[in-house]
Scaffold this motif. Structure first.
Motif, PDB file in Angstrom:
ATOM      1  N   THR A   9       0.854  -1.175   0.000  1.00  0.00           N
ATOM      2  CA  THR A   9       0.000   0.000   0.000  1.00  0.00           C
ATOM      3  C   THR A   9       0.890   1.224   0.000  1.00  0.00           C
ATOM      4  O   THR A   9       1.735   1.382   0.867  1.00  0.00           O
ATOM      5  N   GLN A  13      -2.323   5.662  -1.459  1.00  0.00           N
ATOM      6  CA  GLN A  13      -3.437   4.733  -1.323  1.00  0.00           C
ATOM      7  C   GLN A  13      -3.949   4.740   0.119  1.00  0.00           C
ATOM      8  O   GLN A  13      -5.143   4.710   0.364  1.00  0.00           O
ATOM      9  N   GLU A  17      -7.692   5.737   1.380  1.00  0.00           N
ATOM     10  CA  GLU A  17      -8.522   4.818   2.145  1.00  0.00           C
ATOM     11  C   GLU A  17      -8.841   5.358   3.526  1.00  0.00           C
ATOM     12  O   GLU A  17      -9.877   5.057   4.095  1.00  0.00           O
TER      13      GLU A  17
END
Length: 87
Positions: A9, A13, A17
């Motif tokens: 990740t 990202q 999120e």
């Protein structure tokens, strides 16, 4: 192999999120005390202690009142921090 793929990740990202991990986003960190959902609750022990100390340093004992709520205590702490050069 089962066909699983692992991916790292990236920071972007992670931010997408979970916006709380974005160090530049202060929208969830700084709120007007009048907008706090718990602002009407009694001030915390830490607030009381800090407010007492700041009021003594600012030579403004009237700024400390034991029955303040969290929001009012926060406002007074902010004002006294400015007055004492701690802001």
């Amino acid at each position: 192999m089962t066909g699983k793929t692992t991916s790292k990740t990236t920071k972007d990202q992670a931010v997408a999120e979970n916006p709380k991990v974005d160090p530049t986003d202060e929208s969830n960190r700084i709120k007007d005390p009048d907008e706090w959902t718990t602002g009407a609750e009694p001030m915390t022990g830490a607030q009381a202690s800090y407010l007492k100390t700041l009021s003594e340093q600012a030579k403004a004992p009237e700024a400390f009142e034991a029955d303040l709520d969290k929001a009012e205590a926060s406002k007074r702490i902010d004002a006294l921090r400015k007055d004492t050069g701690k802001a």
